[in-house]
Design a protein around this motif. Structure first.
Motif, PDB file in Angstrom:
ATOM      1  N   SER A 125       0.836  -1.209   0.000  1.00 39.12           N
ATOM      2  CA  SER A 125       0.000   0.000   0.000  1.00 39.12           C
ATOM      3  C   SER A 125       0.864   1.249   0.000  1.00 39.12           C
ATOM      4  CB  SER A 125      -0.933   0.004   1.210  1.00 39.12           C
ATOM      5  OG  SER A 125      -1.861  -1.037   1.126  1.00 39.12           O
ATOM      6  N   LEU A 164      -1.769  -9.985  -7.331  1.00 41.59           N
ATOM      7  CA  LEU A 164      -3.128  -9.450  -7.284  1.00 41.59           C
ATOM      8  C   LEU A 164      -3.254  -8.393  -6.187  1.00 41.59           C
ATOM      9  CD1 LEU A 164      -5.990  -9.548  -8.426  1.00 41.59           C
ATOM     10  CD2 LEU A 164      -6.487 -11.437  -6.843  1.00 41.59           C
ATOM     11  N   ARG A 165      -2.583  -8.616  -5.068  1.00 39.47           N
ATOM     12  CA  ARG A 165      -2.578  -7.625  -3.985  1.00 39.47           C
ATOM     13  C   ARG A 165      -1.920  -6.337  -4.472  1.00 39.47           C
ATOM     14  NH1 ARG A 165      -1.187 -10.923  -0.382  1.00 39.47           N
ATOM     15  NH2 ARG A 165       1.072 -10.646  -0.496  1.00 39.47           N
ATOM     16  N   ARG A 168      -4.446  -4.504  -6.561  1.00 35.22           N
ATOM     17  CA  ARG A 168      -5.475  -3.902  -5.695  1.00 35.22           C
ATOM     18  C   ARG A 168      -4.931  -2.692  -4.944  1.00 35.22           C
ATOM     19  NH1 ARG A 168      -7.685  -9.757  -3.446  1.00 35.22           N
ATOM     20  NH2 ARG A 168      -9.215 -10.142  -5.123  1.00 35.22           N
ATOM     21  N   ASN A 169      -3.680  -2.761  -4.504  1.00 34.97           N
ATOM     22  CA  ASN A 169      -3.090  -1.622  -3.797  1.00 34.97           C
ATOM     23  C   ASN A 169      -2.995  -0.409  -4.710  1.00 34.97           C
ATOM     24  OD1 ASN A 169      -2.795  -2.989  -1.358  1.00 34.97           O
ATOM     25  ND2 ASN A 169      -0.710  -3.667  -1.807  1.00 34.97           N
ATOM     26  N   LEU A 171      -4.937   0.200  -7.365  1.00 35.51           N
ATOM     27  CA  LEU A 171      -6.303   0.674  -7.597  1.00 35.51           C
ATOM     28  C   LEU A 171      -6.805   1.496  -6.409  1.00 35.51           C
ATOM     29  CD1 LEU A 171      -7.878  -2.535  -9.191  1.00 35.51           C
ATOM     30  CD2 LEU A 171      -7.445  -0.366 -10.361  1.00 35.51           C
ATOM     31  N   ALA A 172      -6.475   1.047  -5.207  1.00 34.56           N
ATOM     32  CA  ALA A 172      -6.939   1.738  -4.004  1.00 34.56           C
ATOM     33  C   ALA A 172      -6.351   3.138  -3.890  1.00 34.56           C
ATOM     34  CB  ALA A 172      -6.587   0.916  -2.762  1.00 34.56           C
ATOM     35  N   GLU A 201     -12.238  -7.314 -11.040  1.00 35.59           N
ATOM     36  CA  GLU A 201     -11.375  -6.440 -10.246  1.00 35.59           C
ATOM     37  C   GLU A 201     -11.375  -4.997 -10.760  1.00 35.59           C
ATOM     38  OE1 GLU A 201      -9.755  -7.235  -7.491  1.00 35.59           O
ATOM     39  OE2 GLU A 201     -10.224  -9.388  -7.489  1.00 35.59           O
ATOM     40  N   ASN A 202     -12.130  -4.756 -11.825  1.00 30.82           N
ATOM     41  CA  ASN A 202     -12.212  -3.419 -12.441  1.00 30.82           C
ATOM     42  C   ASN A 202     -10.834  -2.911 -12.850  1.00 30.82           C
ATOM     43  OD1 ASN A 202     -13.733  -1.283 -13.443  1.00 30.82           O
ATOM     44  ND2 ASN A 202     -13.535  -0.089 -11.564  1.00 30.82           N
ATOM     45  N   ILE A 203     -10.066  -3.784 -13.494  1.00 28.08           N
ATOM     46  CA  ILE A 203      -8.734  -3.433 -13.986  1.00 28.08           C
ATOM     47  C   ILE A 203      -8.901  -2.722 -15.327  1.00 28.08           C
ATOM     48  CG2 ILE A 203      -6.496  -4.343 -14.724  1.00 28.08           C
ATOM     49  CD1 ILE A 203      -7.098  -6.762 -12.831  1.00 28.08           C
TER      50      ILE A 203
END
Length: 388
Positions: A125, A164-165, A168-169, A171-172, A201-203
């Motif tokens: 993150s 994948l994490r 997601r990080n 995207l966040a 995942e809305n990539i």
């Protein structure tokens, strides 16, 4: 790169002006008028993974001769003077390099667009927030399948979840991110699942790479011509499905300019006006642009026509400045900029040479040792390319 979603007019991106603008046509030393090439820079060869198809054959060890921080910053200053529009930091794993954020910051300060090609496992993150705050334009994270399939390719259990994490990080934090998928016979059946993951995942972006025979990427691991056609059909269907749902994704294919011609022929029957616009964009782009609008710098400072042609050194940045090397008279560099007279076989006879430019030279070399022979992964038929 073939911007399939751009050609189908479902997305418009920064890259389109480098690939398909009127200023791209006929360039010999850069992406468009008064600009240098996109530079893929393998800033380190060291990697925390040991992937089966790695073109640089990277491992988790230190390699000799890596450019120092001072040397790398000097190279960035040289690239700025050469009006390089984009630097893609790659590896190995670029985020392993301790000074990578300093290098990115220097490039961005020069007005160079900075992107990353990474395995994603190191993007915490905090790292995602740092990339966003620096102004990194894009982060491409490699996935070779879902779950255990990806882990097998990366030779590390848990690599998929870590990648994948990382996505997601990003995207966040609002950091633009996408996935990179290299198609080969061991994972081609995973393509529908990868497209589904994009939706779940809305990539927003994906690059689908054709395998190149370099490093640990082997001829025997490639997919068949029929599988290539089926893959393009799946990808095009997904682009149209995403657009119809009002959630268009930027989707590209990489390292096979037959894809652009295949798309043109696919669209021509039912949408001739769109097909003509596609063809005109392909003409402006001019096909493969290794040694023209694409350049590679390796971890030791050697300059190559692209990242898969590391057996060809155009010069060394410890001995010459970038502009001298790129503007030099190396025979391969000159050949790539006027390649039609050199390329043999089907590619030489193809009616679409102007929009393909002989396709991908490193794959021809990896197949039969001849840099100027036909690309074996042109999956178009003789009838389609006008050979009687």
């Amino acid at each position: 790169m073939i911007g399939l979603s751009s050609l189908l007019e479902t997305t418009v991106t920064f890259g389109d002006q480098l690939r398909y603008s009127a200023e791209a046509k006929g360039q010999r030393m850069g992406t468009h008028t008064n600009h240098g090439p996109v530079v893929v820079w393998n800033v380190t060869r060291t990697c925390n993974l040991n992937c089966l198809h790695c073109y640089s054959s990277s491992e988790a060890k230190k390699y000799d001769g890596e450019l120092t921080t001072e040397e790398a910053l000097s190279v960035i200053d040289q690239l700025a003077l050469a009006k390089v529009p984009v630097i893609l930091f790659s590896g190995g794993e670029p985020l392993i390099r301790p000074d990578i954020m300093l290098l990115a910051e220097r490039a961005i300060a020069h007005g160079i667009r900075v992107t990353f090609s990474t395995n994603g496992t190191l993007i915490t993150s905090e790292k995602a927030k740092q990339l966003k705050q620096l102004g990194v334009s894009y982060v491409g994270i490699s996935l070779d399948g879902i779950g255990a399939i990806h882990d097998r390719f990366r030779r590390k259990e848990g690599a998929f979840e870590a990648a994948l994490r990382g996505i997601r990080n990003c995207l966040a934090e609002g950091q633009k991110v996408g996935l990179r998928f290299t198609m080969n016979k061991h994972n081609i059946d995973s393509l529908p699942e990868i497209l589904q993951l994009m939706e779940e995942e809305n990539i927003p972006r994906a690059c689908f790479y054709h395998l190149v025979y370099a490093g640990r990427g082997a001829v025997e691991d490639d997919i068949s011509h029929e599988q290539s056609r089926e893959a393009l059909d799946l990808i095009v269907d997904a682009i149209q499905r995403f657009a119809a749902k009002g959630s268009a994704r930027e989707i590209l294919t990489v390292d096979n300019h037959a894809d652009g011609i295949y798309l043109y022929l696919k669209v021509r029957e039912e949408q001739p006006e769109l097909a003509e616009r596609i063809y005109q964009k392909l003409l402006r782009n001019g096909g493969n642009r290794s040694g023209i609008a694409i350049c590679n710098i390796d971890h030791q400072g050697y300059v190559h026509p692209d990242q898969f042609s590391q057996h060809i050194s155009l010069g060394h940045l410890r001995e010459q400045i970038f502009a001298e090397i790129w503007g030099g008279s190396h025979p391969v560099l000159e050949g790539l900029r006027s390649r039609k007279a050199l390329i043999t076989g089907r590619c030489a006879q193809c009616q679409y040479f102007e929009v393909c430019n002989g396709n991908f030279r490193p794959r021809a070399y990896g197949y039969d040792g001849n840099y100027w022979s036909s690309d074996p992964q042109c999956y178009l038929t003789d009838a389609e390319i006008g050979i009687v």
